[in-house]
Design a protein around this motif. Structure first.
Motif, PDB file in Angstrom:
ATOM      1  N   THR A   1      60.582  29.170  66.912  1.00  0.00           N
ATOM      2  CA  THR A   1      60.405  30.435  66.205  1.00  0.00           C
ATOM      3  C   THR A   1      60.227  31.559  67.220  1.00  0.00           C
ATOM      4  O   THR A   1      59.478  31.428  68.183  1.00  0.00           O
TER       5      THR A   1
ATOM      6  N   SER B   1      57.371  35.462  63.185  1.00  0.00           N
ATOM      7  CA  SER B   1      57.119  34.947  61.846  1.00  0.00           C
ATOM      8  C   SER B   1      58.081  35.565  60.840  1.00  0.00           C
ATOM      9  O   SER B   1      58.707  36.598  61.090  1.00  0.00           O
TER      10      SER B   1
ATOM     11  N   ASP C   1      63.374  32.054  57.606  1.00  0.00           N
ATOM     12  CA  ASP C   1      63.626  31.009  56.623  1.00  0.00           C
ATOM     13  C   ASP C   1      63.649  29.663  57.346  1.00  0.00           C
ATOM     14  O   ASP C   1      64.518  29.416  58.192  1.00  0.00           O
ATOM     15  N   GLU C   2      62.718  28.794  57.014  1.00  0.00           N
ATOM     16  CA  GLU C   2      62.576  27.537  57.748  1.00  0.00           C
ATOM     17  C   GLU C   2      63.725  26.572  57.513  1.00  0.00           C
ATOM     18  O   GLU C   2      63.805  25.527  58.161  1.00  0.00           O
TER      19      GLU C   2
ATOM     20  N   TYR D   1      66.201  23.884  62.341  1.00  0.00           N
ATOM     21  CA  TYR D   1      64.828  24.203  62.766  1.00  0.00           C
ATOM     22  C   TYR D   1      63.864  23.133  62.265  1.00  0.00           C
ATOM     23  O   TYR D   1      62.878  22.814  62.935  1.00  0.00           O
ATOM     24  N   ASP D   2      64.151  22.558  61.122  1.00  0.00           N
ATOM     25  CA  ASP D   2      63.299  21.537  60.513  1.00  0.00           C
ATOM     26  C   ASP D   2      63.059  20.378  61.486  1.00  0.00           C
ATOM     27  O   ASP D   2      64.011  19.800  62.019  1.00  0.00           O
TER      28      ASP D   2
END
Length: 505
Positions: free
Chosen positions: A431, A434, A437-438, A460-461
């Motif tokens: 990241t 903040s 979108d994850e 990213y997960d």
């Protein structure tokens, strides 16, 4: 004369048990109560060993944990781990994934079934397992999912710590265990990484029929081709033990000096960190040999060998648990299991108290499918003489020659020049600020010498992440330029590089 005869009798009685003790080709029977005692010993042993070594995992890389450093234990230790840090038991719940597939689809379940179960599970994975998960989710199925050209972690410990269950359903039948290992192990590993599971499973199978530790180790080693790195390291550990039978640290030092060079796992190259299957298998064997059948000493030595110091005592204690049974695990350790025996392992609905019966049921099916039988609570099988599985080795034509620290982002293009036949670029999606979108998946394009060679997806997960940004082996031996281009930048995320490993012939 009487004194001479007495001395001779004493000498004969203290000679170590010989290989001939294992009656290959003969029928052998164990009653249900004995089997359940051994099965419980195996599962509880794994759990206790993993708990004992957990606090030291990879804190000692390339070094021994000093005897002066206390390793704590208390009655509620296993219970506390189940309640506070159950992810430590990945050794066990990965086994349970195999078990659940067998329950659902039968003992002849396909490699694809195991691969999909691992790939879609909700637990975190690392190294060969995570590389396999990414491969499977992107259409690369076994055995290609574990093959070293598709998986830089092919020689890592993953299958070795997931193979216990295979040995525990194949009493006295190492060759049957090898068949299961071929199906399951090539989902995530290859070469020495696969051999780690074949060897471990074989030790479990022979622990059902012999309590002579050197025999179990040396006979299980017959499943591994002699001209492999895995066979050589275990053979050397046995030789070092004969040379220094009273000092495990000498055996450890000689093993480390000869084999402490990591070739595959990019993180371990030119680093004390060693997750290689054969090195950690050697530590399990050192624990078994120098522990001399003593549960605590076996577990403690396997832990103090360092590196993957929760998995190694789990394997060693599990094998000893099958060999001697639950009834001979010291009360200091066994009474802690009583407090958590009904706790389900994470990501499963299976507890220790449930797994014993499941193990026994599957064992009965394996016996019946291989000429054995179950009658009047007697489980009968023919003891198999171990046979070597096929030859395979990872990274045969390449060796690491350079490792660069490259702590920068791909924004939007980065180029790397290297001399050799291959490379691995390590890194991850992190990241940048903040609000992102994850579900973000970075799309990258990799080119070598101006030619696009791969389109890469990097989620990213953490569960579905790509373990390494890019890898390629088998290039012509020359100077090359690797280019990585980010196609869909997002200000909330960054593609962070962490290192480049270069390989040559």
């Amino acid at each position: 004369m009487k004194r001479i005869i007495l001395l001779l009798l004493i000498a004969v009685s203290t000679v170590p048990s010989c290989i001939a003790q294992i009656p290959y080709g003969k029928k052998f029977a164990l009653d249900k109560a004995t089997l359940l005692d051994k099965i419980k010993g195996g599962w509880a042993g794994q759990t206790i060993g993993c708990t004992y070594g957990g606090p030291t995992e990879f804190k000692y890389k390339g070094g021994i944990i000093p005897s002066e450093e206390p390793i704590p234990w208390h009655d509620a230790y296993c219970k506390d781990i189940f309640e506070e840090d159950p992810g430590l038991y990945d050794d066990v719940y990965m086994d349970l994934t195999v078990l659940q597939v067998m329950q659902r689809e039968g003992i002849n379940a396909s490699a694809a079934s195991y691969a999909n179960s691992f790939a879609h599970a909700k637990y975190k994975l690392w190294h060969a397992n995570q590389a396999m998960r990414y491969n499977v989710l992107h259409g690369i199925m076994p055995p290609e999912s574990g093959y070293w050209r598709n998986n830089p972690h092919a020689d890592d410990i993953d299958f070795q710590i997931e193979s216990d269950f295979i040995g525990m359903i194949c009493p006295g039948m190492p060759n049957v265990a090898s068949t299961f290992a071929d199906t399951v192990g090539h989902v995530m590993n290859y070469g020495d990484g696969w051999y780690g599971g074949v060897f471990t499973a074989a030790m479990y199978t022979l622990a059902y029929v012999s309590d002579d530790i050197p025999t179990v180790i040396s006979e299980a080693l017959r499943t591994i081709p002699e001209n492999t790195g895995f066979h050589k390291i275990i053979k050397d550990v046995l030789d070092f033990w004969h040379e220094h039978p009273d000092d495990w640290t000498e055996c450890w030092l000689m093993t480390q000096k000869r084999y402490g060079f990591e070739k595959g796992c990019p993180e371990g190259v030119f680093n004390g960190f060693n997750i290689d299957a054969k090195m950690n298998a050697a530590f399990c064997v050192i624990g078994l040999l120098y522990g001399g059948g003593d549960f605590y000493r076996t577990m403690d030595i396997a832990t103090r060998c360092g590196n993957d110091s929760d998995c190694n005592p789990a394997t060693a204690a599990g094998i000893l648990g099958v060999m001697h049974g639950w009834s001979r695990i010291p009360e200091k350790f066994s009474r802690g299991i009583d407090l958590c025996e009904n706790y389900d392992f994470p990501y499963t609905d299976i507890s220790l108290s449930k797994v014993y019966g499941i193990n026994l049921d599957l064992m009965a099916k394996v016996l019946k499918a291989n000429g054995g039988k179950v009658h009047n609570d007697k489980y009968e099988f023919t003891i198999q003489e171990p046979k070597a599985v096929r030859y395979e080795q990872s990274f045969e034509d390449c060796r690491p020659v350079e490792k660069r620290v490259v702590k920068f982002k791909i924004d939007p293009v980065r180029e790397f020049e290297f001399n050799g036949t291959g490379c691995v670029l390590m890194g991850n999606v992190s990241t940048a600020d903040s609000g992102g979108d994850e579900s973000y998946v970075a799309h990258l394009e990799a080119s070598i010498d101006g030619n696009v060679v791969e389109e890469i997806e990097m989620p990213y997960d953490y569960i579905t992440r790509k373990y390494d940004i890019f890898y390629r082996y088998g290039l012509p031996r020359s100077k090359h330029k690797l280019s990585i281009k980010l196609l869909n930048p997002d200000r909330h995320f960054a593609i962070q590089c962490s290192g480049l490993v270069v390989y040559d012939e």
